[in-house]
Design an enzyme around this catalytic site. Structure first.
Site, PDB file in Angstrom:
ATOM      1  N   MET A  75      -1.129  -6.723  -3.520  1.00  0.00           N
ATOM      2  CA  MET A  75       0.022  -6.774  -2.611  1.00  0.00           C
ATOM      3  C   MET A  75       0.142  -5.549  -1.716  1.00  0.00           C
ATOM      4  SD  MET A  75       0.986  -9.652  -3.303  1.00  0.00           S
ATOM      5  CE  MET A  75       0.453 -10.743  -4.598  1.00  0.00           C
ATOM      6  N   CYS A  76      -0.876  -4.711  -1.720  1.00  0.00           N
ATOM      7  CA  CYS A  76      -0.888  -3.500  -0.909  1.00  0.00           C
ATOM      8  C   CYS A  76      -1.273  -3.852   0.529  1.00  0.00           C
ATOM      9  CB  CYS A  76      -1.911  -2.547  -1.505  1.00  0.00           C
ATOM     10  SG  CYS A  76      -1.427  -0.863  -1.501  1.00  0.00           S
ATOM     11  N   HIS A  77      -0.525  -3.321   1.491  1.00  0.00           N
ATOM     12  CA  HIS A  77      -0.828  -3.561   2.896  1.00  0.00           C
ATOM     13  C   HIS A  77      -2.014  -2.697   3.335  1.00  0.00           C
ATOM     14  CE1 HIS A  77       3.353  -4.921   2.689  1.00  0.00           C
ATOM     15  NE2 HIS A  77       3.055  -5.696   3.722  1.00  0.00           N
ATOM     16  N   MET A 116       0.296   4.244  -3.285  1.00  0.00           N
ATOM     17  CA  MET A 116      -0.807   3.552  -3.955  1.00  0.00           C
ATOM     18  C   MET A 116      -2.153   4.124  -3.527  1.00  0.00           C
ATOM     19  SD  MET A 116       0.682   1.718  -6.066  1.00  0.00           S
ATOM     20  CE  MET A 116      -0.832   1.108  -6.760  1.00  0.00           C
ATOM     21  N   GLU A 117      -2.255   4.520  -2.278  1.00  0.00           N
ATOM     22  CA  GLU A 117      -3.500   5.117  -1.796  1.00  0.00           C
ATOM     23  C   GLU A 117      -3.760   6.459  -2.477  1.00  0.00           C
ATOM     24  OE1 GLU A 117      -2.443   1.935   0.968  1.00  0.00           O
ATOM     25  OE2 GLU A 117      -1.263   3.514   0.017  1.00  0.00           O
ATOM     26  N   ASP A 131     -18.523   9.215 -14.146  1.00  0.00           N
ATOM     27  CA  ASP A 131     -19.789   8.531 -13.885  1.00  0.00           C
ATOM     28  C   ASP A 131     -20.932   9.515 -13.691  1.00  0.00           C
ATOM     29  OD1 ASP A 131     -21.487   6.242 -13.272  1.00  0.00           O
ATOM     30  OD2 ASP A 131     -21.414   6.960 -11.200  1.00  0.00           O
TER      31      ASP A 131
END
Length: 163
Positions: A75-77, A116-117, A131
């Site tokens: 739902m992130c734009h 969110m970013e 990693d």
């Protein structure tokens, strides 16, 4: 369900309509961390990994992740990102353990925030360190990831004083 903005009248997922929101400068800063043993710490500091500069590669991974956030968070734009900065600090936990603190700052000028970013960038950076170093020790621990600060938008500013 009326308090949740990501659900429609039928209780199903929707992307929030931001077309009427005012464009403002928005900023978010997130934190994550990864605990490593002394050998990994020393190899990172000495640039002694065959895969390359661990922090340099992780920094690029975090920047790329911020730019791709809307691809992995449903739902992130998708937004135009003005700036992403990833920074690192070390904390010695004991003689045998170190914690790499990761700070991700993301900026934009738009109708929705960049929390969110920033969170995605911090997390991806820690995952990339894991990693690149897992051949030495798979026992590394990725720590808490959280929002430190956000500014801009109708909901105002947020600043975490402590955890």
């Amino acid at each position: 369900m009326s308090n949740f903005t990501h659900f429609n009248e039928e209780g199903r997922a929707k992307m929030v309509d931001i077309s009427d929101k005012k464009e403002t400068v928005r900023n978010a800063i997130a934190h994550s961390s990864i605990q490593v043993n002394q050998e990994i710490h020393q190899k990172i500091v000495d640039h002694d990994f065959k895969k390359g500069d661990v922090l340099g590669v992780a920094q690029v991974a975090g920047i790329m992740a911020a730019k791709q956030t809307s691809s992995i968070i449903p739902m992130c734009h998708p937004i135009p990102i003005s700036s992403v900065n990833i920074s690192f600090t070390w904390k010695e936990m004991s003689e045998a353990a170190y914690e790499l603190h990761i700070t991700a700052e993301v900026k934009t000028k738009g109708s929705t925030g960049v929390e969110m970013e920033a969170l995605t960038a911090a997390t991806a950076t820690a995952l990339c360190v894991y990693d690149m170093c897992k051949s030495v020790d798979k026992g590394m621990i990725i720590g808490q990831t959280y929002l430190l600060h956000k500014s801009g938008g109708k909901n105002g500013d947020f600043h975490r004083d402590h955890l």
